[in-house]
Design a protein around this motif. Structure first.
Motif, mmCIF file in Angstrom:
data_model
loop_
_atom_site.group_PDB
_atom_site.id
_atom_site.type_symbol
_atom_site.label_atom_id
_atom_site.label_comp_id
_atom_site.label_asym_id
_atom_site.label_seq_id
_atom_site.Cartn_x
_atom_site.Cartn_y
_atom_site.Cartn_z
ATOM 1 N N ILE A 53 0.834 -1.204 0.000
ATOM 2 C CA ILE A 53 0.000 0.000 0.000
ATOM 3 C C ILE A 53 0.871 1.256 0.000
ATOM 4 O O ILE A 53 0.620 2.208 -0.748
ATOM 5 C CB ILE A 53 -0.948 -0.007 1.210
ATOM 6 C CG1 ILE A 53 -1.973 -1.139 1.059
ATOM 7 C CG2 ILE A 53 -1.658 1.335 1.350
ATOM 8 C CD1 ILE A 53 -2.777 -1.418 2.317
ATOM 9 N N ALA A 54 1.901 1.250 0.836
ATOM 10 C CA ALA A 54 2.790 2.417 0.906
ATOM 11 C C ALA A 54 3.473 2.677 -0.440
ATOM 12 O O ALA A 54 3.671 3.830 -0.834
ATOM 13 C CB ALA A 54 3.837 2.200 1.994
ATOM 14 N N GLU A 55 3.823 1.600 -1.141
ATOM 15 C CA GLU A 55 4.523 1.757 -2.424
ATOM 16 C C GLU A 55 3.587 2.206 -3.539
ATOM 17 O O GLU A 55 3.928 3.088 -4.331
ATOM 18 C CB GLU A 55 5.162 0.428 -2.829
ATOM 19 C CG GLU A 55 5.827 0.482 -4.200
ATOM 20 C CD GLU A 55 6.393 -0.857 -4.654
ATOM 21 O OE1 GLU A 55 6.869 -0.933 -5.798
ATOM 22 O OE2 GLU A 55 6.351 -1.820 -3.863
ATOM 23 N N HIS A 56 2.409 1.624 -3.621
ATOM 24 C CA HIS A 56 1.553 1.821 -4.797
ATOM 25 C C HIS A 56 0.509 2.919 -4.640
ATOM 26 O O HIS A 56 0.052 3.466 -5.638
ATOM 27 C CB HIS A 56 0.869 0.500 -5.170
ATOM 28 C CG HIS A 56 1.815 -0.520 -5.709
ATOM 29 N ND1 HIS A 56 2.215 -0.536 -7.033
ATOM 30 C CD2 HIS A 56 2.461 -1.550 -5.104
ATOM 31 C CE1 HIS A 56 3.056 -1.536 -7.226
ATOM 32 N NE2 HIS A 56 3.222 -2.168 -6.074
ATOM 33 N N GLN A 57 0.117 3.235 -3.424
ATOM 34 C CA GLN A 57 -0.927 4.250 -3.268
ATOM 35 C C GLN A 57 -0.460 5.613 -3.748
ATOM 36 O O GLN A 57 -1.207 6.336 -4.426
ATOM 37 C CB GLN A 57 -1.379 4.336 -1.811
ATOM 38 C CG GLN A 57 -2.532 5.303 -1.593
ATOM 39 C CD GLN A 57 -3.148 5.138 -0.208
ATOM 40 O OE1 GLN A 57 -3.720 4.104 0.107
ATOM 41 N NE2 GLN A 57 -3.010 6.140 0.620
ATOM 42 N N SER A 58 0.763 5.976 -3.432
ATOM 43 C CA SER A 58 1.268 7.281 -3.869
ATOM 44 C C SER A 58 1.397 7.338 -5.394
ATOM 45 O O SER A 58 1.129 8.382 -6.012
ATOM 46 C CB SER A 58 2.621 7.577 -3.216
ATOM 47 O OG SER A 58 3.573 6.588 -3.551
ATOM 48 N N LYS A 59 1.772 6.208 -6.015
ATOM 49 C CA LYS A 59 1.883 6.162 -7.473
ATOM 50 C C LYS A 59 0.508 6.218 -8.125
ATOM 51 O O LYS A 59 0.328 6.859 -9.166
ATOM 52 C CB LYS A 59 2.631 4.899 -7.900
ATOM 53 C CG LYS A 59 4.076 4.870 -7.443
ATOM 54 C CD LYS A 59 4.761 3.564 -7.826
ATOM 55 C CE LYS A 59 6.206 3.536 -7.345
ATOM 56 N NZ LYS A 59 6.873 2.250 -7.671
ATOM 57 N N ARG A 60 -0.451 5.529 -7.512
ATOM 58 C CA ARG A 60 -1.837 5.599 -7.997
ATOM 59 C C ARG A 60 -2.342 7.038 -7.956
ATOM 60 O O ARG A 60 -2.906 7.544 -8.933
ATOM 61 C CB ARG A 60 -2.724 4.717 -7.121
ATOM 62 C CG ARG A 60 -4.208 4.727 -7.490
ATOM 63 C CD ARG A 60 -5.068 4.304 -6.305
ATOM 64 N NE ARG A 60 -5.067 5.319 -5.243
ATOM 65 C CZ ARG A 60 -5.644 5.151 -4.056
ATOM 66 N NH1 ARG A 60 -6.232 4.006 -3.765
ATOM 67 N NH2 ARG A 60 -5.616 6.132 -3.156
ATOM 68 N N ASP A 61 -2.133 7.693 -6.821
ATOM 69 C CA ASP A 61 -2.628 9.053 -6.650
ATOM 70 C C ASP A 61 -1.927 10.023 -7.594
ATOM 71 O O ASP A 61 -2.551 10.957 -8.119
ATOM 72 C CB ASP A 61 -2.445 9.503 -5.203
ATOM 73 C CG ASP A 61 -3.335 8.737 -4.243
ATOM 74 O OD1 ASP A 61 -4.188 7.944 -4.708
ATOM 75 O OD2 ASP A 61 -3.166 8.915 -3.021
ATOM 76 N N ALA A 62 -0.630 9.802 -7.825
ATOM 77 C CA ALA A 62 0.109 10.682 -8.729
ATOM 78 C C ALA A 62 -0.437 10.589 -10.145
ATOM 79 O O ALA A 62 -0.605 11.610 -10.835
ATOM 80 C CB ALA A 62 1.597 10.327 -8.710
ATOM 81 N N ALA A 63 -0.733 9.369 -10.592
ATOM 82 C CA ALA A 63 -1.289 9.186 -11.937
ATOM 83 C C ALA A 63 -2.674 9.820 -12.034
ATOM 84 O O ALA A 63 -2.993 10.507 -13.016
ATOM 85 C CB ALA A 63 -1.351 7.699 -12.281
#
Length: 199
Positions: A53-63
């Motif tokens: 979650i820590a790795e992918h949530q920020s990338k999801r939100d950035a996209a």
């Protein structure tokens, strides 16, 4: 070249993915008979899910924010590609721009996004990344939720005979960050059980 009027990232079946991820954890932990084994493995699953979650949530939100901010005039329903609700996506937008009234799509929103440091990603890459990272987050959340239930049930067994484990040992066993957290878990479960008995 004429740009398409609207662009849509993929919209995966998050409900199905969550159910499958949760069922896999249920099957794995359900095979463990001893509560200490369940607590240990459940704790590992929770910790691993938190990392995902820590790795992918920020990338999801950035996209999502890139598409919303810089392509807002031709994107709709981005939350459907994130695995979240519209109100939750609104909160992400508000946090990014530090306002509950972000500008409408167009030059004003673009200027606000740039001032706030929202990165403008390649559109095609953002369209690809958004559902992929969203899926990783939602599957991890589903695994985590099931593992937490198993872990907490195991904790309640471990504080009783014949285990009679103390809170520090349980915290270490189940990869819980503090003794206080273990105490909070026990109290919450006991309070819920007492409330249920009163109904």
């Amino acid at each position: 070249m004429v740009r398409p009027k609207f662009i849509y990232p993929a919209r995966p079946d998050f409900d199905e993915a969550r159910a499958k991820a949760g069922a896999e954890v249920t099957a794995e932990l359900g095979k463990l008979a001893r509560p200490d084994d369940r607590a240990r493995r459940a704790g590992e699953i929770v910790a691993a899910a938190d990392e995902v979650i820590a790795e992918h949530q920020s990338k999801r939100d950035a996209a999502a924010l890139s598409l919303w901010a810089y392509e807002g005039h031709r994107t709709r329903g981005l939350e459907l590609s994130m695995g979240i609700t519209r109100p939750t996506f609104n909160k992400i937008q508000w946090a990014a721009l530090d306002t509950t009234r972000p500008p409408e799509p167009g030059p004003e929103r673009i200027a606000a996004a740039r001032a706030a440091g929202i990165e403008e990603l390649d559109v095609d890459q953002a369209l690809t990344d958004l559902p992929q990272h969203g899926m990783q987050v939602e599957q991890a959340r589903a695994r985590r939720a099931v593992a937490v239930d198993f872990r907490n049930t195991a904790i309640m067994a471990l504080i009783e005979e014949p285990y009679s484990m103390d809170y520090p040992d349980i915290a270490a066993l189940a990869s819980i960050d503090s003794v206080i957290t273990v105490g909070t878990i026990v109290k919450r479960i006991r309070d819920a059980a007492a409330k249920q008995q009163q109904v």
